[in-house]
Design a protein around this motif. Structure first.
Motif, PDB file in Angstrom:
ATOM      1  N   GLN A   1      -8.093   0.672  -0.537  1.00  0.00           N
ATOM      2  CA  GLN A   1      -8.558  -0.527   0.144  1.00  0.00           C
ATOM      3  C   GLN A   1      -9.946  -0.305   0.755  1.00  0.00           C
ATOM      4  O   GLN A   1     -10.764  -1.192   0.781  1.00  0.00           O
TER       5      GLN A   1
ATOM      6  N   SER B   1       0.841  -1.209   0.000  1.00  0.00           N
ATOM      7  CA  SER B   1       0.000   0.000   0.000  1.00  0.00           C
ATOM      8  C   SER B   1       0.872   1.253   0.000  1.00  0.00           C
ATOM      9  O   SER B   1       0.529   2.255  -0.632  1.00  0.00           O
TER      10      SER B   1
ATOM     11  N   ASP C   1      -5.629  -0.898  -4.804  1.00  0.00           N
ATOM     12  CA  ASP C   1      -5.171  -1.525  -3.568  1.00  0.00           C
ATOM     13  C   ASP C   1      -6.224  -2.529  -3.110  1.00  0.00           C
ATOM     14  O   ASP C   1      -7.251  -2.152  -2.556  1.00  0.00           O
ATOM     15  N   GLU C   2      -5.994  -3.795  -3.358  1.00  0.00           N
ATOM     16  CA  GLU C   2      -6.936  -4.871  -3.030  1.00  0.00           C
ATOM     17  C   GLU C   2      -8.365  -4.485  -3.401  1.00  0.00           C
ATOM     18  O   GLU C   2      -9.253  -4.420  -2.560  1.00  0.00           O
TER      19      GLU C   2
HETATM   20 MG   LIG Z   1      -2.050  -2.767   2.086  1.00  0.00          MG
END
Ligand SMILES: [Mg+2]
Ligand SMILES: Nc1ncnc2c1ncn2[C@@H]1O[C@H](COP(=O)(O)OP(=O)(O)OP(=O)(O)O)[C@@H](O)[C@H]1O
Length: 280
Positions: free
Chosen positions: A93, A47, A170-171
């Motif tokens: 995220q 991240s 991010d994810e």
């Molecule tokens: Mg992360």
């Protein structure tokens, strides 16, 4: 195609609150139209790397960053997130922080409106992205009334209507179910093919990474320690495990067969297993 869309050279980064360096000499290159997936155990710096690429650290999040970072032709450490406006889309995220308007339509229209596109073009982009992600029935709903997964889809959609050259994720599917994840991956693949979109994504789910990534970078302790095509990276089963990443199940099974004396190649996708076993 072929030019570098993202170049990172000897990148060091830390937060005001992190004490020690979090990124310790990251080197990376992503070519135009390529998708790179960052993998590695929690805390390895995925991240943080995305925050630097997005021009957020140290511009919005206080910290120190040294090295060289070029994204979509912009010297990020010199111009920050403002220099990337309209060129780079970011999906975090946590989708909560990203949804800001009163309707899903407004949310999706915001980026193309900010680019000054004509109303008709804005509407066409909103409708085509909404259709691809199954969000047509949500357009006039209040984003705050949506579930976490739905908000995540809206956050992704609202970045795609900008039609960025580079997408940082991010994810992005952490809150999505199987269908939602499928829709997002299909749309990303389509945009890559149609517009040569370049993507850098952090992702835990290895089956997902193997399916869509052109290249995988495994990070450990703030540096890239393994890099290559999914097959190159995940056929090194033992090494990948050493860095705290779980290889695809099919690679682990094949690796165990190799250790038992079967001279087979190590596949990374289930679809390759039959060929591997058949061909000996
Ligand atoms: Mg992360
Ligand atoms: N705002 C912050 N201030 C201080 N330290 C931070 C901050 N954000 C992250 N860190 C630290 O930086 C390191 C790397 O964190 P990062 O979030 O980049 O890891 P990650 O690879 O994304 O992990 P995960 O897989 O859990 O998302 C960790 O040690 C973390 O505690």
């Amino acid at each position: 195609m072929g030019n570098a869309a993202v170049t990172v050279r000897n990148l060091w980064a830390k937060y005001v609150g992190s004490g020690d360096w979090v990124l310790r000499g990251v080197n990376l290159e992503v070519r135009e139209g390529e998708m790179l997936v960052l993998m590695g155990p929690s805390g390895c710096g995925k991240s943080t790397l995305l925050k630097v690429l997005a021009g957020l650290l140290p511009w919005v999040i206080p910290g120190t960053v040294e090295g060289e970072v070029l994204v979509a032709g912009v010297d990020v450490l010199r111009y920050g997130y403002k220099g990337l406006a309209g060129k780079v889309g970011v999906v975090y995220q946590n989708p909560e922080v990203q949804v800001v308007t009163r309707s899903v339509f407004e949310e999706l229209a915001m980026a193309p409106e900010n680019l000054g596109l004509p109303k008709e073009e804005v509407r066409a982009r909103v409708e085509s992205v909404a259709k691809a992600l199954g969000l047509e029935d949500y357009l006039f709903k209040d984003p705050q009334s949506l579930s976490g997964g739905e908000k995540q889809l809206v956050a992704i959609a609202s970045v795609l209507t900008m039609r960025p050259r580079v997408l940082l994720l991010d994810e992005p599917t952490s809150m999505l179910d199987h269908l939602g994840t499928r829709l997002v991956l299909d749309l990303i693949t389509q945009l890559k093919r149609e517009y040569g979109l370049t993507i850098v994504a952090a992702e835990h789910r290895v089956e997902w990474a193997v399916e869509v990534a052109d290249r995988v970078a495994v990070m450990s302790d703030g540096a890239v320690v393994l890099e290559g095509s999914p097959s190159e990276v995940f056929s090194k089963v033992e090494e990948v495990q050493k860095y705290g990443v779980r290889p695809p199940g099919v690679s682990e099974v094949a690796y165990n067969l190799v250790r038992m004396g079967f001279p087979i190649r190590i596949p990374v996708r289930l679809s390759e297993m039959e060929e591997v076993l058949g061909g000996g």
